[in-house]
Design a protein around this motif. Sequence first.
Motif: not given
Length: 498
Positions: A282-299
């Motif tokens: 849930e927090h990884l996106q904040s370290y990445l530029a908008p050109s990288v989108h985190v798609d979290n499929r973990a369950v």
Amino acid sequence: MLHVVSPKEPIVKEEFPSETSFLSLYPLAVGEARPFILVLPGGGYEHLASHEGEPIARWLNDLGIHAGVLEYQVGDFEITSLLEDVEHALQWIRQTSHDWLVIPDQVGLIGFSAGGHLASIVSTIGTVKPDLLLLGYPVISFYEPYTHIGSRTHFLGEQPTLEQLQAFSSDRQVTSKTPPTLMWTTANDGAVPVENSLLFAFSLSRERIPFELHVFEEGRHGLGLSEDNHECHQWLNLAETWLQKHGYARARQQITTRLFIAGDSTAAQKGATEKPMTGWGEHLQSYLAPSVHVDNRAVNGRSTKSFIAEGRLADIEKDILAGDYLFIQFGHNDEKKEDPTRYTDPDGDYRQNLIHYIQSARERGGIPVLLTSVSRRRFTANGEPDPLAVGAYPAAMRQVAAETKTPLLDIFEASQRLYRSMGEKESQQLFMYLPEKTHPNYPAGITDNTHFSDKGAKQVAQLIAEAIRQCAELSALKQRMVERNLDNDERLAHQLVN
């Protein structure tokens, strides 16, 4: 009272009066004037849902929109003061000089759940209104049987008057001055009934206010970006199209890389009924530029075996493209010998399953990355983190990484260093340690040494971000990371990795 947080300003919120709302800014680094949308997270007016804050702002940035997140007053607050804080934020955005430029008549609001109630109330009865309104599964009515009792109680108290119910049910307050609105929700939302959105839509229609309403058949409350619900995830594209129609969004960057996460509950997005439990994804996106989108499929509860058996890897295979990343982290549930649907031998099926994930990504031009499992919080008699806290699985993953020449982020080792630095007692704050009667989701309390608090999830995300920066094989991804003004906890994680 509104306090604007500069991106470079360290804030100790405890030093401010309790009636303070904090406006955190996420401006675009562009020379032209752009629209602005203010984000109001949900949380039942009791807390603020972090996954409905910064991740939403980053998504808006990706659409070419300046954004801000208002961490508004919750708990014990005066209604007038709260509403004024939102209006003052809108005024500040429109009227204050910044290094970045705002189109003053293109300042919108987006709110989720109780934040949707706050956004809709300001948009209907406020003296300062937004120019555009977006609502995700919003609380609208304070009348039973459709209201969310928790939100109403924290907003109006245990025994609201009929006048208060009328005044703060936003469907009863829509006028011709209410801004154009987009709403989305689910038909089976168990916390905030779909009738809330239907009532608001009816009122908008009555006043001839332009609006869109999207009701998805199934989905839990509190989805945010809906990364774990493919059907509801469509709201992002629908909202983008609507924002383009209204002149807010522009075409996305041409090259957007997706970073898929295949993993278990330590990484997975948590729902409203699970909070404050948080997954590091849930927090990884904040370290990445908008050109990288985190798609979290973990369950929650999945192993390398069950994730494949349920078709979840196959779903990623349908979406992953050349240049995308697949982050793979399993181990906690592979350990469970009592469950044959999940258990894998660390030197047998576990290794073969990891190779399956790696080959799956590579066959499609993707970039697989192995992450050893985050360590459980388990200490030995001499006060050291237990090197077998996730059994033999981290060692097995290291061997697979070496044999297949796959980038490896050793998060097991990094998390153990973190726990060691904090000590056995202090490290509890990273996990789900709640006394009884301190949180409505866990009335009996909880003691959990596997799943993270929001603070713990942030720390682990920071460990992963630092590990990416140190991994020579991921230099291209490193170039698309953003620098952050680290708080004390994040600086500790940075020191541990470096």
